[in-house]
Scaffold this motif. Structure first.
Motif, mmCIF file in Angstrom:
data_model
loop_
_atom_site.group_PDB
_atom_site.id
_atom_site.type_symbol
_atom_site.label_atom_id
_atom_site.label_comp_id
_atom_site.label_asym_id
_atom_site.label_seq_id
_atom_site.Cartn_x
_atom_site.Cartn_y
_atom_site.Cartn_z
ATOM 1 N N MET A 1 0.852 -1.176 0.000
ATOM 2 C CA MET A 1 0.000 0.000 0.000
ATOM 3 C C MET A 1 0.891 1.230 0.000
ATOM 4 N N SER A 2 0.644 2.158 -0.930
ATOM 5 C CA SER A 2 1.473 3.347 -1.015
ATOM 6 C C SER A 2 1.247 4.232 0.191
ATOM 7 N N ASN A 3 2.257 5.050 0.523
ATOM 8 C CA ASN A 3 2.154 5.908 1.695
ATOM 9 C C ASN A 3 1.010 6.892 1.571
ATOM 10 N N SER A 4 0.797 7.467 0.364
ATOM 11 C CA SER A 4 -0.260 8.466 0.202
ATOM 12 C C SER A 4 -1.634 7.875 0.461
ATOM 13 N N VAL A 5 -1.881 6.689 -0.084
ATOM 14 C CA VAL A 5 -3.173 6.036 0.145
ATOM 15 C C VAL A 5 -3.305 5.634 1.601
ATOM 16 N N GLU A 6 -2.254 5.103 2.188
ATOM 17 C CA GLU A 6 -2.291 4.678 3.575
ATOM 18 C C GLU A 6 -2.599 5.860 4.490
ATOM 19 N N GLU A 7 -1.986 7.010 4.228
ATOM 20 C CA GLU A 7 -2.246 8.190 5.052
ATOM 21 C C GLU A 7 -3.697 8.623 4.920
ATOM 22 N N THR A 8 -4.248 8.583 3.709
ATOM 23 C CA THR A 8 -5.639 8.960 3.501
ATOM 24 C C THR A 8 -6.578 8.058 4.273
ATOM 25 N N MET A 9 -6.247 6.776 4.338
ATOM 26 C CA MET A 9 -7.122 5.813 4.993
ATOM 27 C C MET A 9 -7.037 5.884 6.507
ATOM 28 N N VAL A 10 -5.837 6.087 7.043
ATOM 29 C CA VAL A 10 -5.624 5.922 8.480
ATOM 30 C C VAL A 10 -5.611 7.228 9.246
ATOM 31 N N ARG A 11 -5.231 8.320 8.600
ATOM 32 C CA ARG A 11 -5.063 9.575 9.311
ATOM 33 C C ARG A 11 -6.289 9.998 10.126
ATOM 34 N N PRO A 12 -7.542 9.839 9.615
ATOM 35 C CA PRO A 12 -8.707 10.264 10.399
ATOM 36 C C PRO A 12 -8.828 9.593 11.759
ATOM 37 N N MET A 13 -8.091 8.491 12.003
ATOM 38 C CA MET A 13 -8.174 7.835 13.307
ATOM 39 C C MET A 13 -7.721 8.743 14.431
ATOM 40 N N GLY A 74 -15.140 13.692 5.363
ATOM 41 C CA GLY A 74 -14.086 14.601 4.952
ATOM 42 C C GLY A 74 -14.441 15.378 3.696
ATOM 43 N N THR A 75 -13.419 15.897 3.007
ATOM 44 C CA THR A 75 -13.627 16.632 1.770
ATOM 45 C C THR A 75 -13.845 15.665 0.615
ATOM 46 N N ILE A 76 -14.346 16.192 -0.489
ATOM 47 C CA ILE A 76 -14.565 15.361 -1.674
ATOM 48 C C ILE A 76 -13.241 14.764 -2.151
ATOM 49 N N LYS A 77 -12.181 15.538 -2.068
ATOM 50 C CA LYS A 77 -10.869 15.070 -2.517
ATOM 51 C C LYS A 77 -10.396 13.887 -1.678
ATOM 52 N N ILE A 78 -10.531 14.006 -0.348
ATOM 53 C CA ILE A 78 -10.104 12.919 0.543
ATOM 54 C C ILE A 78 -10.966 11.680 0.327
ATOM 55 N N PHE A 79 -12.281 11.893 0.226
ATOM 56 C CA PHE A 79 -13.195 10.764 0.047
ATOM 57 C C PHE A 79 -12.909 10.046 -1.274
ATOM 58 N N THR A 80 -12.709 10.810 -2.344
ATOM 59 C CA THR A 80 -12.421 10.226 -3.651
ATOM 60 C C THR A 80 -11.140 9.392 -3.604
ATOM 61 N N LYS A 81 -10.117 9.925 -2.950
ATOM 62 C CA LYS A 81 -8.848 9.222 -2.851
ATOM 63 C C LYS A 81 -9.001 7.939 -2.034
ATOM 64 N N PHE A 82 -9.798 8.017 -0.972
ATOM 65 C CA PHE A 82 -10.016 6.843 -0.127
ATOM 66 C C PHE A 82 -10.736 5.742 -0.910
ATOM 67 N N VAL A 83 -11.829 6.104 -1.584
ATOM 68 C CA VAL A 83 -12.607 5.120 -2.341
ATOM 69 C C VAL A 83 -11.741 4.474 -3.422
#
Length: 379
Positions: A1-13, A74-83
């Motif tokens: 899992m790339s760092n950017s995707v991982e940060e998007t998924m886990v950071r909200p914790m 979150g924002t549309i950008k964060i949600f789009t990246k997460f999905v």
């Protein structure tokens, strides 16, 4: 899992209590993967993915989820990246039983199509979509999927209006259909009515919320297999409904349309469970001769549920206007206006005598009054 995707998924914790503080990790970690995945399937997928930080046991577990619940955060950008990350990293060899996707913002049509196509290509059985887009932006494969048994579809185009329900619809496995905010057009071979559900040969449950008709004033619900029908409607969704449902057992109504309620009741021969709202009963009671009618139906009724909550001002005003139109005495009309202004009209949430009217052929039916007021729901 790339760092950017991982940060998007886990950071909200970091903004929530840590799952390790509320879950006994040792006990859960000893459960088989199948049981663990069943538990995680009840969570929003965002939360399920976040369990990957708990231990190595959880790192890749979420990638085998049979259910995806992708609700806006979150924002549309964060949600789009997460999905996008979830769809890319999930194990594609695992069958997808259920996908629910909901977002009330202006997402890119390409994301909506990707989510829907992913579900269809993975033989999804239960699909729920609640999106703001034009109906044309949904992939046609949704309406011809061979595996969907449950479809919950809410589509809100930009601006005002309702999308047109597709006439070409082939879902041979469909048993449950929930539709929100659609209009149904008259049939090509019969301009006097719309009949959109006759091709669903296995349909068991139908729920229509705030739907309407176009080029006709009649919607025909025609199905020999339909057992459970629920309808929610507003005053401005004015049209007649014809029921051709010989197997119907459960009917739920939250309606403010007076035209056809009584004719429905006269046809409900096999119905065993009836759920109505107090507003529906108020509309029904506008028939001044109602309590004198001998029902030929509802003889098999086992359960009658009435949902009550304070009537909306606009609805009360409409009821009052209809009653005023029937009063010939100026004195009685003035009294009615005074009662309305004082908040005393209608006099009771459930009109007097109407419950006895409904159970006249089934006196042993269980009657339940359910308080659905705002305060009750909040408590």
């Amino acid at each position: 899992m790339s760092n950017s995707v991982e940060e998007t998924m886990v950071r909200p914790m970091a903004k929530r209590p840590k799952l390790s503080e509320t879950v006994n990790e040792d006990r859960l970690s000893n459960l088989p993967d199948g049981v663990m995945l069943h538990i995680l399937s009840f969570l929003n997928t965002e939360q399920a993915v976040q369990t990957c930080v708990l231990s190595s046991r959880y790192k890749d577990l979420w990638k085998n989820l049979p259910t995806l619940i992708l609700y806006h955060f979150g924002t549309i950008k964060i949600f789009t990246k997460f999905v996008s990350g979830v769809l890319s990293l999930r194990d594609s060899s695992i069958p997808l039983q259920s996908l629910h996707f909901s977002h009330n913002g202006s997402l890119q049509p390409s994301l909506i199509k990707r989510v829907a196509n992913y579900a269809i290509s993975h033989n999804v059985q239960r699909l729920g979509l609640s999106v703001s887009c034009n109906i044309e932006q949904l992939p046609p494969s949704i309406f011809s999927c061979q595996t969907i048994t449950y479809l919950d579809l809410s589509v809100f185009p930009k601006g005002y209006g309702k999308p047109i329900f597709p006439k070409s619809f082939s879902l041979p496995a469909l048993t449950t259909l929930h539709l929100v905010n659609f209009v149904f057009c008259a049939s090509d071979d019969n301009n006097s009515r719309a009949e959109p559900f006759s091709t669903f040969t296995r349909l068991n449950t139908l729920v229509l919320s705030h739907c309407g008709v176009r080029d006709t004033l009649k919607l025909c619900i025609s199905s020999v297999t339909l057992v459970n029908f629920t309808m929610h409607s507003h005053l401005y969704d004015f049209y007649e409904i014809e029921l051709c449902t010989p197997s119907l057992e459960i009917l739920s109504m939250d309606m403010e349309i007076p035209r056809f309620l009584l004719s429905w009741l006269l046809e409900l021969v096999n119905t065993k469970s009836l759920t109505v709202t107090a507003s529906t009963l108020q509309v029904l009671s506008l028939n001044s001769n109602l309590l004198k009618i001998k029902l030929p139906s509802l003889g098999n009724l086992k359960s009658l549920k009435v949902k009550t909550k304070p009537l909306a001002y606009g609805f009360r005003k409409t009821l009052n206007a209809i009653k005023l139109g029937k009063i010939k005495s100026r004195k009685e009309a003035a009294k009615l206006r005074k009662s309305f202004k004082a908040g005393l009209e209608p006099t009771a949430p459930i009109p007097d005598g109407i419950l006895d009217f409904l159970v006249q052929n089934s006196p042993w039916a269980e009657v339940e009054i359910i308080d659905c007021s705002y305060r009750k729901e909040q408590s």
